[in-house]
Design a protein around this motif. Structure first.
Motif, short mmCIF file in Angstrom:
data_model
loop_
_atom_site.label_atom_id
_atom_site.label_comp_id
_atom_site.label_asym_id
_atom_site.label_seq_id
_atom_site.Cartn_x
_atom_site.Cartn_y
_atom_site.Cartn_z
N ALA A 87 0.82 -1.21 0.00
CA ALA A 87 0.00 0.00 0.00
C ALA A 87 0.85 1.26 0.00
O ALA A 87 0.43 2.30 -0.52
CB ALA A 87 -0.94 -0.01 1.20
N SER B 81 1.11 5.51 -3.01
CA SER B 81 1.32 6.96 -2.90
C SER B 81 2.69 7.39 -3.40
O SER B 81 3.11 8.53 -3.18
CB SER B 81 1.13 7.42 -1.45
OG SER B 81 2.02 6.72 -0.59
N ALA C 41 -9.76 -4.21 0.99
CA ALA C 41 -10.05 -2.89 1.56
C ALA C 41 -9.12 -1.83 0.96
O ALA C 41 -9.55 -0.70 0.66
CB ALA C 41 -9.89 -2.94 3.07
N LEU C 42 -7.86 -2.18 0.76
CA LEU C 42 -6.92 -1.23 0.17
C LEU C 42 -7.27 -0.95 -1.29
O LEU C 42 -7.11 0.18 -1.78
CB LEU C 42 -5.50 -1.78 0.27
CG LEU C 42 -4.92 -1.80 1.69
CD1 LEU C 42 -3.65 -2.65 1.76
CD2 LEU C 42 -4.62 -0.38 2.16
N ARG D 262 -10.33 -0.97 -2.45
CA ARG D 262 -11.49 -0.06 -2.40
C ARG D 262 -11.03 1.37 -2.16
O ARG D 262 -11.56 2.32 -2.76
CB ARG D 262 -12.46 -0.51 -1.31
CG ARG D 262 -13.28 -1.74 -1.70
CD ARG D 262 -14.45 -1.96 -0.75
NE ARG D 262 -13.98 -2.34 0.59
CZ ARG D 262 -13.75 -3.60 0.97
NH1 ARG D 262 -13.93 -4.59 0.11
NH2 ARG D 262 -13.35 -3.85 2.19
N ASP D 263 -10.04 1.55 -1.29
CA ASP D 263 -9.48 2.90 -1.07
C ASP D 263 -8.86 3.43 -2.35
O ASP D 263 -8.93 4.63 -2.64
CB ASP D 263 -8.42 2.86 0.04
CG ASP D 263 -9.02 2.58 1.41
OD1 ASP D 263 -10.24 2.77 1.58
OD2 ASP D 263 -8.27 2.16 2.30
N SER E 68 -8.14 7.01 -5.90
CA SER E 68 -6.80 7.50 -6.22
C SER E 68 -6.86 8.56 -7.32
O SER E 68 -7.66 8.45 -8.25
CB SER E 68 -5.91 6.33 -6.67
OG SER E 68 -4.69 6.80 -7.21
N ARG F 156 -6.79 3.62 -10.22
CA ARG F 156 -8.24 3.46 -10.08
C ARG F 156 -8.75 2.33 -10.96
O ARG F 156 -9.55 1.49 -10.54
CB ARG F 156 -8.97 4.76 -10.46
CG ARG F 156 -8.80 5.89 -9.49
CD ARG F 156 -9.89 6.95 -9.71
NE ARG F 156 -9.99 7.41 -11.08
CZ ARG F 156 -9.31 8.41 -11.61
NH1 ARG F 156 -8.43 9.06 -10.86
NH2 ARG F 156 -9.49 8.79 -12.86
#
Length: 332
Positions: free
Chosen positions: A179, A183, A207-208, A210-211, A215, A221
């Motif tokens: 993760a 960034s 979950a990551l 979905r986050d 982006s 994305r």
């Protein structure tokens, strides 16, 4: 002051003081009547200067030049010292990282330590084949941190695939490490991170992903949406529709939408969203055509009614596509 007294006060051994003298770094100012070396206060200060310069990393040859050359300017030498110090810190940091990874592997014997070290060294090889073999052999022998770092930095697609495979079987812990790559300021690293997360099992990776749908990077994305769509995650639907409009992996995005339209409610929602984007006036002709084609994979009456409504569309390509799809569905 005799050499023994100088050694006691300076902390420099008599043997080292004699070595300095043999190199011409220190020259005792005089001799006693018995022939012993005798150091003046200035000589002792020079000894302290030598030790200070040694402490910042200068060689004895560089120290002699610094102390004896009146035209010597220290700036270039200091710059070189900074570079050497950075290189040494980088090497020591790499060693520390490697040792921590060996410890994390919890080796039971020295043979295990050597095996882990060999795999870690192979993962950093300049040979893609060597890296790939190491990745395939690393499932039980290399800590997940090393695999994640290698995956984020690997440019060869075959080696990257092997690393993602190893990570997916590493027993957990890789998702949080990957993760961090999402960034990264480097687009390629972000892409490798989301690709690797897409192949990891478990709730944390999902979950990551979905986050990652939020982006700012459209590639991140899109890859997250495709992975989540394959897992039946409805949260991916808006991004998949955006991909169809943008023409970015639009065929894969349409396939993912058809997978997600697995019940009447989902099919109606997706069809309504596609139709809304066709008619909202924000999509150009190519995008409207792709949205129409995407309706082909959506079952149910909402999609059929939408296609029927497009038969009279002002864009002939859209109208013809709608007519063709209706015939395929048996509605035309």
């Amino acid at each position: 002051m005799l050499i023994g007294e100088v050694a006691r006060r300076s902390g420099v051994s008599a043997r080292m003081l004699r070595h300095y003298e043999s190199l011409g770094l220190v020259r005792p100012s005089g001799r006693t009547g018995s022939g012993y070396r005798e150091y003046s206060g200035e000589d002792v200060r020079r000894v302290f200067h030598i030790e200070s310069l040694r402490a910042v990393g200068l060689s004895l040859r560089e120290i002699g030049r610094a102390l004896d050359d009146p035209g010597f300017t220290p700036s270039a030498l200091v710059d070189d010292l900074i570079l050497r110090t950075r290189e040494r810190i980088a090497a020591e940091t790499e060693l520390l990282t490697r040792l921590r990874r060996v410890r994390a592997a919890d080796p039971a014997a020295w043979e295990d330590v050597l095996q882990v070290l060999a795999l870690l060294r192979a993962l950093g090889s300049t040979s893609a084949g060597t890296r790939q073999r190491a990745a395939l052999a690393s499932v039980d022998g290399v800590p997940v941190e090393a695999l994640a770092q290698a995956a984020l930095g690997e440019g060869d697609p075959y080696v990257a695939g092997a690393l993602r495979w190893a990570l997916s079987r590493s027993g957990g812990g890789g998702a949080a490490l990957l993760a961090k790559g999402l960034s990264s300021p480097v687009a390629a690293v972000r892409d490798r991170a989301v690709r690797s997360l897409a192949e990891l099992p478990g709730r944390e990776a999902a979950a990551l992903l979905r986050d990652a749908l939020a982006s700012p990077d459209p590639v991140v994305r899109g890859r997250a949406a495709l992975a989540l769509g394959a897992q039946g995650e409805a949260a991916a639907i808006p991004v998949l529709v955006d991909m169809i409009i943008a023409g970015s992996n639009d065929t894969d995005a349409a396939d993912a939408l058809s997978v997600l339209a697995d019940d009447d409610a989902a099919a109606d929602r997706i069809a309504s969203l596609l139709v809304g984007r066709i008619g909202d006036g924000t999509s150009g002709p190519p995008a409207r055509g792709r949205l129409t084609q995407a309706l082909a994979g959506i079952p149910g009456p909402t999609a059929s009614r939408a296609l029927a409504g497009l038969l009279g569309d002002g864009d002939p390509a859209v109208a013809l596509t709608a007519a063709y799809l209706l015939r395929l569905r048996g509605d035309g």
